[in-house]
Design a protein around this motif. Structure first.
Motif, PDB file in Angstrom:
ATOM      1  N   ASP A 178      24.994-117.988  24.115  1.00 19.40           N
ATOM      2  CA  ASP A 178      24.662-118.062  22.693  1.00 19.40           C
ATOM      3  C   ASP A 178      23.435-117.229  22.375  1.00 19.40           C
ATOM      4  OD1 ASP A 178      26.808-119.712  22.367  1.00 19.40           O
ATOM      5  OD2 ASP A 178      25.629-121.578  22.453  1.00 19.40           O
ATOM      6  N   ASP A 182      23.192-114.098  19.900  1.00 21.90           N
ATOM      7  CA  ASP A 182      22.223-114.024  18.804  1.00 21.90           C
ATOM      8  C   ASP A 182      21.415-112.733  18.881  1.00 21.90           C
ATOM      9  OD1 ASP A 182      23.125-116.438  17.893  1.00 21.90           O
ATOM     10  OD2 ASP A 182      21.528-117.616  18.848  1.00 21.90           O
ATOM     11  N   GLN A 183      21.037-112.367  20.124  1.00 24.43           N
ATOM     12  CA  GLN A 183      20.262-111.135  20.291  1.00 24.43           C
ATOM     13  C   GLN A 183      21.080-109.908  19.847  1.00 24.43           C
ATOM     14  OE1 GLN A 183      19.129-111.252  24.404  1.00 24.43           O
ATOM     15  NE2 GLN A 183      17.352-112.612  24.047  1.00 24.43           N
ATOM     16  N   LYS A 185      23.569-109.886  17.637  1.00 23.64           N
ATOM     17  CA  LYS A 185      23.696-109.920  16.191  1.00 23.64           C
ATOM     18  C   LYS A 185      22.417-109.391  15.530  1.00 23.64           C
ATOM     19  CE  LYS A 185      26.986-113.750  15.963  1.00 23.64           C
ATOM     20  NZ  LYS A 185      27.194-115.136  15.516  1.00 23.64           N
ATOM     21  N   THR A 186      21.277-109.816  16.099  1.00 21.74           N
ATOM     22  CA  THR A 186      19.997-109.357  15.539  1.00 21.74           C
ATOM     23  C   THR A 186      19.876-107.845  15.653  1.00 21.74           C
ATOM     24  OG1 THR A 186      18.958-111.450  16.146  1.00 21.74           O
ATOM     25  CG2 THR A 186      17.489-109.605  15.708  1.00 21.74           C
TER      26      THR A 186
END
Length: 225
Positions: A178, A182-183, A185-186
């Motif tokens: 996860d 998230d990384q 997506k960022t």
């Protein structure tokens, strides 16, 4: 008239075994009010204490297994606490006296036991006999009740060992995935933002150039016919 209470029956002492540790002539008193008499005493290594008049065994008086009554032997001033304590012979004091009971069957009350009395003539004689009695009975010091033993000291435990072990938190593989998502997506968002910024800048630049050309085309030209 009622019948007199019978005296406790003495236990029959077994013959002594082993060698004689100490022997000699001592003053002996059988009971309060009687005179002190010279007796031959023999102490055996098994704790047997024999005494007789007129030398060894001609007139045997008594035999006691001292190991069975070691906690009831009194020495010196402690003899004053023993019932029916006789007066010491002339020229001697109670400090040189020793009392010991006969052997009686198990369960006999100490107050019902008959005591025997001896007296030493001086410090040296007393010390020699007391030392021999302690060796035979494995009791030191004789006539003094042993104090309760102290509990052995507990070993000191290092403080570090008393602390609870640290729990190392291990990350769950799913949570790691996860975080990685998230990384990503960022990063994508950051790239998109940068791309939009570049696009806006190009549009702005193109617009500026168009405006510049428009202005140049529509500006009046002074000096021209």
């Amino acid at each position: 008239m009622g019948a007199a209470a019978s005296a406790p029956i003495k236990a029959q002492a077994k013959p002594p075994t082993g060698r004689i540790l100490k022997e000699g002539i001592l003053l002996y008193c059988e009971t309060q009010g009687e005179e002190w008499k010279s007796c031959q005493f023999d102490l055996y290594e098994d704790g047997t204490f024999d005494w007789s008049f007129n030398g060894r065994f001609p007139e045997h008086v008594g035999s006691v297994k001292l190991k069975a009554v070691a906690d009831q032997i009194s020495v010196g001033k402690d003899c004053e606490e023993v019932p029916d304590c006789p007066e010491p012979p002339l020229g001697l004091t109670i400090n040189y006296m020793m009392s010991y009971p006969h052997n009686y069957p198990k369960g006999t009350r100490p107050t019902d036991m008959k005591n025997n009395w001896i007296v030493f003539k001086d410090d040296r004689e007393m010390k020699e006999w007391i030392t021999a009695l302690e060796d035979a009975l494995h009791v030191k010091p004789l006539g003094v009740q042993s104090k309760p033993k102290k509990a052995p000291p507990q070993p000191r435990v290092p403080i570090a060992s008393q602390l609870a072990p640290l729990e190392i938190q291990t990350e769950d593989p799913d949570s790691q995935a996860d975080v990685q998502n998230d990384q990503k997506k960022t990063a994508l968002n950051q790239n998109e933002t940068k791309e939009l910024q570049h696009t806006d800048f190009r549009l702005l630049l193109a617009g500026g150039q168009a405006m510049s050309r428009y202005s140049e085309d529509n500006m009046p030209h002074f000096g021209q016919a």
